[in-house]
Design a protein around this motif. Structure first.
Motif, PDB file in Angstrom:
ATOM      1  N   SER A 193       0.813  -1.205   0.000  1.00 55.87           N
ATOM      2  CA  SER A 193       0.000   0.000   0.000  1.00 55.87           C
ATOM      3  C   SER A 193       0.848   1.256   0.000  1.00 55.87           C
ATOM      4  O   SER A 193       1.915   1.305   0.594  1.00 55.87           O
ATOM      5  CB  SER A 193      -0.906   0.001   1.241  1.00 55.87           C
ATOM      6  N   GLN A 195      -0.905   3.932   1.027  1.00 51.96           N
ATOM      7  CA  GLN A 195      -1.612   4.561   2.145  1.00 51.96           C
ATOM      8  C   GLN A 195      -1.005   3.988   3.433  1.00 51.96           C
ATOM      9  O   GLN A 195      -1.511   3.041   4.009  1.00 51.96           O
ATOM     10  CB  GLN A 195      -3.111   4.245   2.082  1.00 51.96           C
ATOM     11  N   ARG A 234     -10.808  13.185  -0.580  1.00 52.70           N
ATOM     12  CA  ARG A 234      -9.549  12.429  -0.562  1.00 52.70           C
ATOM     13  C   ARG A 234      -9.244  11.830  -1.934  1.00 52.70           C
ATOM     14  O   ARG A 234      -8.086  11.785  -2.350  1.00 52.70           O
ATOM     15  CB  ARG A 234      -9.624  11.311   0.487  1.00 52.70           C
ATOM     16  N   THR A 238      -5.745  12.792  -3.957  1.00 56.32           N
ATOM     17  CA  THR A 238      -4.710  11.794  -4.268  1.00 56.32           C
ATOM     18  C   THR A 238      -4.686  11.385  -5.736  1.00 56.32           C
ATOM     19  O   THR A 238      -3.878  10.523  -6.125  1.00 56.32           O
ATOM     20  CB  THR A 238      -4.906  10.538  -3.388  1.00 56.32           C
ATOM     21  N   ASP A 256      -6.440   1.130  -2.275  1.00 60.04           N
ATOM     22  CA  ASP A 256      -5.741   2.297  -1.740  1.00 60.04           C
ATOM     23  C   ASP A 256      -6.436   3.602  -2.093  1.00 60.04           C
ATOM     24  O   ASP A 256      -6.627   4.470  -1.239  1.00 60.04           O
ATOM     25  CB  ASP A 256      -4.313   2.350  -2.310  1.00 60.04           C
ATOM     26  N   TRP A 257      -6.770   3.763  -3.362  1.00 64.69           N
ATOM     27  CA  TRP A 257      -7.197   5.073  -3.838  1.00 64.69           C
ATOM     28  C   TRP A 257      -8.669   5.363  -3.553  1.00 64.69           C
ATOM     29  O   TRP A 257      -9.027   6.446  -3.121  1.00 64.69           O
ATOM     30  CB  TRP A 257      -6.921   5.189  -5.345  1.00 64.69           C
ATOM     31  N   ARG A 261      -9.031   1.195   2.163  1.00 64.40           N
ATOM     32  CA  ARG A 261      -7.947   1.901   2.847  1.00 64.40           C
ATOM     33  C   ARG A 261      -8.141   3.409   2.781  1.00 64.40           C
ATOM     34  O   ARG A 261      -7.862   4.127   3.742  1.00 64.40           O
ATOM     35  CB  ARG A 261      -6.588   1.477   2.289  1.00 64.40           C
ATOM     36  N   MET A 262      -8.602   3.915   1.652  1.00 68.29           N
ATOM     37  CA  MET A 262      -8.940   5.337   1.581  1.00 68.29           C
ATOM     38  C   MET A 262     -10.123   5.655   2.483  1.00 68.29           C
ATOM     39  O   MET A 262     -10.114   6.652   3.226  1.00 68.29           O
ATOM     40  CB  MET A 262      -9.264   5.723   0.134  1.00 68.29           C
ATOM     41  N   ARG A 265      -9.363   6.035   6.149  1.00 66.96           N
ATOM     42  CA  ARG A 265      -8.665   7.280   6.475  1.00 66.96           C
ATOM     43  C   ARG A 265      -9.557   8.502   6.316  1.00 66.96           C
ATOM     44  O   ARG A 265      -9.401   9.488   7.036  1.00 66.96           O
ATOM     45  CB  ARG A 265      -7.396   7.381   5.642  1.00 66.96           C
TER      46      ARG A 265
END
Length: 317
Positions: A193, A195, A234, A238, A256-257, A261-262, A265
């Motif tokens: 990752s 992130q 976010r 990103t 991730d994006w 995981r995004m 966060r």
């Protein structure tokens, strides 16, 4: 937080009337791009397996997507889903029937690719998030953006079409809930990752199972919730990290994006800024009542190949 723009952007958290949020397009799908030999082999394997297991022909499910009377409460009683067509393998269709039957008091809506595109253009044209949406080259990226956007504006429940809850929604969503989130059994920090930032202290203290990601395959929200607004922010922030960049592990890049995981966060960002934000937590995988992979739901890949089989793919331009 960036300054909210006038109009209908994701930072202007005022729910407004909009076009119908869910429909199957009457237009024909665009011509398919040539399929590489390796992916053709995967598709032939899927078809052979589906035939041997009695999953074909595909069963229509459009009769499941009907309206129920609206009722009070912050979270509208609407379940929103998306897929290319309203037809699935025999077992998958039977599970969708079961999910619909246990939630008779809810409207169910299915939106195809063209419907998602039309929704985003009608509601977010001229905004950065629409530019990002149009740049996405992987279907799940667009689906992620659409789910956050449609729930931000209209609220309700989003549920991936290959997943379901095994208890009625009304057993998980209380009448006064404004947001319902759950953790999934995937580590927050992984070597593949980008992130890699840990959760800030306040979010780590308030979130259940802080070592895991928040799942995004089923979301229940009131319109205008700040978790959804921050997710859209976010993704825009990103975008430069992924534009034009090929990824060997496409699934990890999507997670991730725009995925869990995004999403984890984004939630943490809001909690850190405002610990009084209203949300309810449903433990790990909705207290164990989430079916994260409906049996034989892979038959749907006869209609659209899985994005997992795209190594070296640029996911956004």
């Amino acid at each position: 937080m960036p300054q909210a723009r006038a109009g209908r952007g994701p930072l202007d958290c005022r729910p407004t009337p909009a076009e119908p949020v869910s429909r199957l397009s009457d237009s024909a799908p665009p011509p398919a791009a040539p399929t590489p030999p390796a992916r053709r082999g995967k598709q032939l394997g899927y078809k052979a397996g589906a035939l041997l297991l009695g999953q074909l022909p595909l069963r229509p499910v459009s009769h499941l997507y009907t309206a129920a009377a609206p009722r009070g409460g912050p979270i509208p009683n609407v379940v929103r889903q998306t897929w290319d067509t309203a037809a699935f393998g025999r077992t998958h269709a039977a599970y969708l029937e079961r999910f619909r039957a246990m939630n008779a008091g809810w409207s169910f809506e299915l939106t195809d690719n063209a419907g998602c595109d039309a929704y985003m253009e009608a509601n977010h044209a001229g905004e950065p998030i629409f530019d990002v949406y149009r740049s996405a080259r992987i279907g799940p990226l667009r689906t992620d953006i659409w789910r956050y956007a449609v729930l931000w504006r209209h609220g309700g429940v989003y549920c991936d079409v290959n997943k379901m809850l095994t208890v009625p929604l009304d057993e998980l969503i209380a009448p006064n809930d404004r947001a319902l989130i759950a953790a999934e059994n995937t580590p927050l920090l992984q070597p593949v990752s980008w992130q890699t930032d840990p959760l800030p202290p306040r979010a780590r203290a308030l979130l259940q199972h802080p070592e895991f990601n928040r799942l995004n395959w089923c979301l229940a929200f009131e319109p205008g919730h700040p978790f959804l607004a921050r997710a859209l922010e976010r993704i825009v922030e990103t975008w430069p990290r992924v534009r034009g960049r090929p990824f060997d592990d496409v699934k990890a890049a999507v997670v991730d994006w725009s995925g869990p995981r995004m999403w984890t966060r984004a939630i943490a960002d809001v909690i850190e800024r405002d610990p009084s934000v209203a949300f309810t937590q449903a433990g790990l995988n909705f207290h164990g009542f989430g079916d994260q992979n409906i049996r034989y739901s892979w038959v749907r890949y006869l209609q659209r190949p899985s994005y997992r089989h795209l190594p070296g793919q640029v996911i956004a331009t």
